[in-house]
Motif scaffolding. Structure first.
Motif, PDB file in Angstrom:
ATOM      1  N   PHE A  24       0.837  -1.211   0.000  1.00 43.58           N
ATOM      2  CA  PHE A  24       0.000   0.000   0.000  1.00 43.58           C
ATOM      3  C   PHE A  24       0.868   1.257   0.000  1.00 43.58           C
ATOM      4  N   VAL A  25       1.952   1.250   0.772  1.00 44.44           N
ATOM      5  CA  VAL A  25       2.845   2.414   0.813  1.00 44.44           C
ATOM      6  C   VAL A  25       3.522   2.624  -0.542  1.00 44.44           C
ATOM      7  N   VAL A  26       3.976   1.543  -1.164  1.00 45.46           N
ATOM      8  CA  VAL A  26       4.609   1.660  -2.473  1.00 45.46           C
ATOM      9  C   VAL A  26       3.637   2.221  -3.500  1.00 45.46           C
ATOM     10  N   ARG A 308      -2.822  -0.863 -15.296  1.00 45.01           N
ATOM     11  CA  ARG A 308      -3.919   0.104 -15.262  1.00 45.01           C
ATOM     12  C   ARG A 308      -4.118   0.731 -13.883  1.00 45.01           C
ATOM     13  N   ARG A 309      -3.253   0.328 -12.916  1.00 45.83           N
ATOM     14  CA  ARG A 309      -3.356   0.831 -11.542  1.00 45.83           C
ATOM     15  C   ARG A 309      -4.731   0.532 -10.945  1.00 45.83           C
ATOM     16  N   ASP A 310      -5.213  -0.676 -11.217  1.00 45.74           N
ATOM     17  CA  ASP A 310      -6.489  -1.114 -10.652  1.00 45.74           C
ATOM     18  C   ASP A 310      -6.211  -1.654  -9.250  1.00 45.74           C
ATOM     19  N   TYR A 311      -6.086  -0.742  -8.288  1.00 45.13           N
ATOM     20  CA  TYR A 311      -5.606  -1.084  -6.959  1.00 45.13           C
ATOM     21  C   TYR A 311      -6.470  -2.102  -6.208  1.00 45.13           C
ATOM     22  N   PRO A 312      -7.810  -2.051  -6.292  1.00 43.14           N
ATOM     23  CA  PRO A 312      -8.587  -3.098  -5.598  1.00 43.14           C
ATOM     24  C   PRO A 312      -8.245  -4.507  -6.068  1.00 43.14           C
TER      25      PRO A 312
END
Length: 346
Positions: A24-26, A308-312
């Protein structure tokens, strides 16, 4: 043993928390987040449609430039970026505690649903690779140990090392070009044919095996090398021990010595790694193989989610796979006691 299991279960919590916190921090420092992705798509749409030239000047549009501040706040609220990072992290932990992996930003589906959709491809690749590897590697390792130093041992070792040295995707390209392109014996893409639903059950099985043959071959080629050599070395180590000489001196046949005495002790490192390999087969994802053979599995899902930076999806799958890995590691350790009761955890 109960105290050991309880201790290991309690240690899983800080390990899992540390993995999620670090990731999460990265993520917070990675450029091009979901909001930027959305704005980039808006920029492309404005440039293609010719709209927004008066505000952003077409290609001169960058980031939030030319976007109404209220609209930008709505976008951030949509993705949950209107809250501080620590609040988002705690909210994520609360969801994961309920086994709610969240919802994809860009595919408008629950992460659980995406995993279920991609899992059949990964199971097909992983399970076939797992079973074929073990069914070949263990008997081959035993045969190599019994015939150690022979021509058979030398030739099979050479073949194993060559197969291990060739990357799976390189072998996959060769298989596609030769058997899929030139000879046209196998299909070039997909897990089944387009008319698979119209086929009979026998034809469906044949069609499935026809499609899965090349990708599984590309994955299996180097996967059983480690298991085969580990089996051989374990058997050689046990064969040279004193109890084997004693069993032979008592008049037992070589078959009885090998399978009644040596087999159980030599199989200890193999069996203890079995749970991890078995569970990993369900969630194995090979990005290059899936891309090469146009198979939409977990490997491709993970790669596209990161791009795509789809974090979930990234964090949800990370949580699930890390939890499964920790539990599997515990089961692997408990297998030591199952195989050899002399092992004591204290």
């Amino acid at each position: 043993m109960f105290a050991y299991i309880l201790k290991r279960l309690l240690l899983m919590l800080p390990t899992l928390l540390g993995v999620l916190l670090l990731t999460f921090v990265v993520i917070q420092f990675v450029p091009g987040g979901p909001v930027e992705q959305y704005l980039a798509e808006a920029k492309a749409g404005m440039g293609a449609g010719g709209g927004g030239a008066g505000e952003g000047g077409g290609m001169a549009y960058r980031g939030a430039q030319g976007v109404d501040p209220k609209r930008l706040e709505q976008i951030k609220q949509l993705y949950g970026f209107d809250k501080p990072a620590h609040e988002r992290f705690l909210q994520m932990l609360g969801q994961f505690a309920r086994f709610d992996l969240g919802r994809s930003f860009f595919q408008n589906k629950d992460v659980w649903q995406l995993i279920k959709e991609k899992l059949p491809v990964s199971i097909s690749l992983g399970m076939w690779t797992f079973f074929i590897s073990y069914l070949v590697a263990v008997p081959l390792g035993v045969a190599k140990a019994v015939r150690a130093g022979s021509r058979f041992d030398f030739v099979t070792t050479l073949i194993i090392l060559v197969g291990y040295a060739i990357p799976g995707f390189v072998l996959g390209v060769a298989l596609l070009v030769i058997f899929g392109g030139q000879l046209q014996w196998f299909p070039l893409r997909g897990l089944t044919s387009a008319n698979w639903d119209e086929l009979s059950w026998g034809a469906r099985i044949a069609d499935y095996l026809w499609h899965i043959a090349l990708p599984v071959t590309a994955m299996v080629a180097g996967s059983f090398a480690v298991t085969a050599m580990l089996t051989k070395n374990a058997f050689l180590e046990e064969i040279r021990k004193q109890y084997v000489l004693t069993a032979r001196a008592k008049g037992l046949s070589e078959r009885q010595v090998l399978y009644r005495h040596v087999f159980r002790n030599a199989l200890l490192p193999i069996v203890t790694g079995f749970p991890a390999a078995f569970i990993g087969a369900f969630f194995a994802g090979s990005l290059l193989i899936e891309t090469l053979f146009s198979l939409d599995g977990l490997g491709l899902l993970s790669y596209e989610s990161v791009i795509r930076r789809d974090y979930p999806v990234v964090l949800g799958t990370l949580f699930l796979f890390t939890l499964i890995g920790l539990v599997t590691k515990l089961v692997s350790d408990l297998c030591y006691v199952w195989v050899d009761p002399r092992v004591k955890f204290d």
